[in-house]
Structure formats: structure tokens, C-alpha cells
Motif scaffolding. Sequence first.
Motif, PDB file in Angstrom:
ATOM      1  N   UNK A   1     -23.955 -19.630  49.765  1.00 53.15           N
ATOM      2  CA  UNK A   1     -24.363 -20.940  49.237  1.00 53.15           C
ATOM      3  C   UNK A   1     -25.851 -21.212  49.435  1.00 53.15           C
ATOM      4  N   UNK A   2     -26.479 -20.448  50.319  1.00 51.45           N
ATOM      5  CA  UNK A   2     -27.902 -20.655  50.593  1.00 51.45           C
ATOM      6  C   UNK A   2     -28.803 -19.689  49.830  1.00 51.45           C
ATOM      7  N   UNK A   3     -28.229 -18.610  49.302  1.00 55.38           N
ATOM      8  CA  UNK A   3     -29.040 -17.601  48.620  1.00 55.38           C
ATOM      9  C   UNK A   3     -28.759 -17.520  47.122  1.00 55.38           C
ATOM     10  N   UNK A   4     -27.477 -17.516  46.749  1.00 53.91           N
ATOM     11  CA  UNK A   4     -27.137 -17.317  45.335  1.00 53.91           C
ATOM     12  C   UNK A   4     -27.502 -18.519  44.469  1.00 53.91           C
ATOM     13  N   UNK A   5     -27.337 -19.725  45.005  1.00 55.66           N
ATOM     14  CA  UNK A   5     -27.653 -20.912  44.196  1.00 55.66           C
ATOM     15  C   UNK A   5     -29.142 -21.000  43.841  1.00 55.66           C
ATOM     16  N   UNK A   6     -30.070 -20.820  44.792  1.00 57.60           N
ATOM     17  CA  UNK A   6     -31.490 -20.867  44.424  1.00 57.60           C
ATOM     18  C   UNK A   6     -31.901 -19.746  43.473  1.00 57.60           C
ATOM     19  N   UNK A   7     -31.155 -18.630  43.474  1.00 55.20           N
ATOM     20  CA  UNK A   7     -31.426 -17.560  42.519  1.00 55.20           C
ATOM     21  C   UNK A   7     -30.787 -17.845  41.163  1.00 55.20           C
ATOM     22  N   UNK A   8     -29.625 -18.462  41.216  1.00 55.89           N
ATOM     23  CA  UNK A   8     -28.807 -18.662  40.028  1.00 55.89           C
ATOM     24  C   UNK A   8     -29.355 -19.769  39.126  1.00 55.89           C
ATOM     25  N   UNK A   9     -29.751 -20.883  39.714  1.00 54.93           N
ATOM     26  CA  UNK A   9     -30.157 -22.053  38.920  1.00 54.93           C
ATOM     27  C   UNK A   9     -31.361 -21.789  38.014  1.00 54.93           C
ATOM     28  N   UNK A  10     -32.461 -21.202  38.511  1.00 55.80           N
ATOM     29  CA  UNK A  10     -33.607 -20.973  37.611  1.00 55.80           C
ATOM     30  C   UNK A  10     -33.252 -20.060  36.441  1.00 55.80           C
ATOM     31  N   UNK A  11     -32.397 -19.062  36.693  1.00 54.53           N
ATOM     32  CA  UNK A  11     -31.996 -18.148  35.617  1.00 54.53           C
ATOM     33  C   UNK A  11     -31.183 -18.899  34.569  1.00 54.53           C
ATOM     34  N   UNK A  12     -30.196 -19.678  35.026  1.00 56.64           N
ATOM     35  CA  UNK A  12     -29.333 -20.404  34.097  1.00 56.64           C
ATOM     36  C   UNK A  12     -30.123 -21.400  33.253  1.00 56.64           C
ATOM     37  N   UNK A  13     -30.945 -22.222  33.902  1.00 59.46           N
ATOM     38  CA  UNK A  13     -31.666 -23.259  33.170  1.00 59.46           C
ATOM     39  C   UNK A  13     -32.846 -22.678  32.398  1.00 59.46           C
ATOM     40  N   UNK A  14     -33.479 -21.667  32.970  1.00 60.07           N
ATOM     41  CA  UNK A  14     -34.619 -21.059  32.287  1.00 60.07           C
ATOM     42  C   UNK A  14     -34.221 -20.328  31.024  1.00 60.07           C
ATOM     43  N   UNK A  15     -33.044 -19.688  31.014  1.00 55.84           N
ATOM     44  CA  UNK A  15     -32.598 -18.920  29.858  1.00 55.84           C
ATOM     45  C   UNK A  15     -31.873 -19.771  28.828  1.00 55.84           C
ATOM     46  N   UNK A  16     -31.179 -20.819  29.277  1.00 56.19           N
ATOM     47  CA  UNK A  16     -30.327 -21.588  28.373  1.00 56.19           C
ATOM     48  C   UNK A  16     -31.012 -22.798  27.738  1.00 56.19           C
ATOM     49  N   UNK A  17     -32.073 -23.289  28.340  1.00 55.72           N
ATOM     50  CA  UNK A  17     -32.739 -24.472  27.788  1.00 55.72           C
ATOM     51  C   UNK A  17     -33.978 -24.017  27.013  1.00 55.72           C
ATOM     52  N   UNK A  18     -33.934 -24.236  25.710  1.00 48.86           N
ATOM     53  CA  UNK A  18     -34.955 -23.684  24.821  1.00 48.86           C
ATOM     54  C   UNK A  18     -36.357 -24.193  25.146  1.00 48.86           C
ATOM     55  N   UNK A  19     -36.474 -25.485  25.491  1.00 45.67           N
ATOM     56  CA  UNK A  19     -37.793 -26.047  25.812  1.00 45.67           C
ATOM     57  C   UNK A  19     -38.418 -25.349  27.018  1.00 45.67           C
ATOM     58  N   UNK A  20     -37.623 -25.190  28.079  1.00 43.38           N
ATOM     59  CA  UNK A  20     -38.134 -24.531  29.285  1.00 43.38           C
ATOM     60  C   UNK A  20     -38.445 -23.073  28.990  1.00 43.38           C
ATOM     61  N   UNK A  21     -37.572 -22.423  28.216  1.00 45.56           N
ATOM     62  CA  UNK A  21     -37.780 -21.007  27.900  1.00 45.56           C
ATOM     63  C   UNK A  21     -39.069 -20.794  27.125  1.00 45.56           C
ATOM     64  N   UNK A  22     -39.321 -21.629  26.135  1.00 42.43           N
ATOM     65  CA  UNK A  22     -40.535 -21.479  25.329  1.00 42.43           C
ATOM     66  C   UNK A  22     -41.788 -21.804  26.140  1.00 42.43           C
TER      67      UNK A  22
END
Length: 325
Positions: free
Chosen positions: A281-302
Motif C-alpha cells: 500500500x506504500x509502494x504500488x499506489x504511488x507508482x500506480x496513480x501517475x501511470x493510470x492518470x497520466x495515460x488515461x487523461x488526454x489533457x495530462x497526456x498531451x
Amino acid sequence: MVMMMMNSTQVLYFTLSAYFDTGVLKCLYFIIIMSLYVLIVCSNLLLIVVICMNRSLHEPMYLFLCSLFVNELYGSTGLFPFLLVQILSDIHTVSAPFCFLQIFCLYTYGNVQFYNLAVMAYDRYLAICHPLHYNTRMTFNKAVRLVVVIWVPPFFVVLVTTCLSVSLQLCGNMINRVYCDNYSIIKLACFDTTVNNIFELIAASLTVFVPVSLVSFSYMRILRVCFSGCKQSRQKAVSTCTPHLASLLNFSFGVCFEILQSRFDTKNLPNIVRIFLSLYWLTCQPLFSPVMYGLNMSKIRSMCKSLLLSSVRKCRPCGRFVQLE
């Protein structure tokens, strides 16, 4: 304050007994943990910079995302430097004041994360179920007030919890973890811990009940819109909610692993498995969130692409600045 902590607990340091002799693999573990920490810091910091520097992202949804990334940096910093020092050390001890400071950091991280994810669910509910009134119901000032609610109550609750643990008289200093844990310290208490247990139960109930209620309410309304709306509405709701749901489930599973390991006997499990479950819970979440939001949200990705491309174009082998077209 430090002397008061030492006198009240009658313990100058704690020994973390979950570490085991890694031998020649010590440097490999150090490199892996260091790489994870650098990756977490760079990915979360990149998204924070992208959100802060682009005025088009100064919206409530991205404000909550920025709060999420800041919290993940905060929680990771409370753990990873400590782990790196312990991996290289042959004596796995930690001073009592630092141990309680780490408990405060890690527990506030967990509490803030739950509240942040709950507020993000509510924000998605307003955006999907009341799109025409979203800007009036979720103003920037209201979003700022919600961010304050995300951060302040968890800090106050965890501060009280930590102070109650500091005041305990302890009959030992052995913690069977790789980091300091409040429940492990309570188990070391010599006398009655009813007050601690009652307050922890109340705090845990608030930490879980309030966010779960808000998330359940939000997604029940979102599902109603999905089933009653057109195909385009369903697709928009799914694409909007997928990163949040994935992040919420990932963090919830990690917390469940942590609770199960703390409350039940896991001595039959291999050491490496126990350590993985406690750190998930201390390692996977901080790694997981930027990938999920960075790849799935077009504004952030661009925005990330444009920021990275501009950084590359500014650097030539000769060191000259290239004018962007």
C-alpha cells in the motif's frame, strides 16, 4: 519534546525484526528500492508540475489530482529513505522519536489518500450526473475547501492517535516489521490500552465509513446514469471513472493486505512475502496513480508530451537553444 517521548515510553529505540540477512543481494535490493523511489518522485513531480504550470488544468478535478500526487510524494518520503538506510545497515534499530514520526507520516498518508479518493468520486458524480450545473456546484473555492477537508482532519486524528501511543508504558522494543507500526507498538504496552483501542476504532471507522459512504453514493448515482443514458454517456462515464476506480481498488487491496498482516499471524509465510504485503500500500499506489492518470487523461497526456518534447528540443550536443515552432 524528544526527552518527554523517551521518558514516557521508557524506550530509547525500537528494533525492527522483520529484516533478514540479504548477504550479497543487499546492493541489488538497495538499487531496486532506490529505482522505485526515483521513479515515484519523478512521475508524481512531473504531473504536479504539469498541472501547476498549465492554466487549462486549473480546474477542480486536476486540483484533487494534484493533492493526490503531493500526498503520494509525502508518504513515499516517509518510507523509502528509511528503507534505503535500513537495507545497508547491519543493525536494524530506530530511535523512539523517529519511530513515532514515521508512524505519523505513514498513517496521515493513508488517511489523506482515502479522503482524497472519496472527494474525487464525488467530483466525478457531479461531472457525470449534473454536467450542466457542474461549474456552479463545484466552484474553484469549493474545491479548495474540499482539499482542506482532505488534509486537516486526518492530520488531527493521526496526531491524537500518535500522542496516545507515545504516552504508553512499553515492556519491549521489538517490532516485527520493516517500518514502525502503531498497532505493533500498542501490542508492546505493559498496561491496559483500552483508550488507545477505542480511539483507534473510532478513527478507523471515520477513516473508512465516511469515504466509503461518499464513494458508494457517488457510484450508485453514476451507475444509474450509465444504465438509463445513451451509449455515448456510458462510454464517457467509463472512460472518466476507470482511472479513479482502478486507483481506489488498488489502494484498498493494499490496505487490506496491511490490516490482515497486522491482525493475524503470518509467521508461516516467507519473509519476502510478508515484507511485500506490508509495503504494497506504500509502494504500488504511488507508482500506480501517475501511470493510470497520466495515460488515461488526454489533457495530462498531451501536456506531459509537450513538456518533455520542449525539454529535449532545448538541448543540443552543442548546448544551443532551439526555437520551438
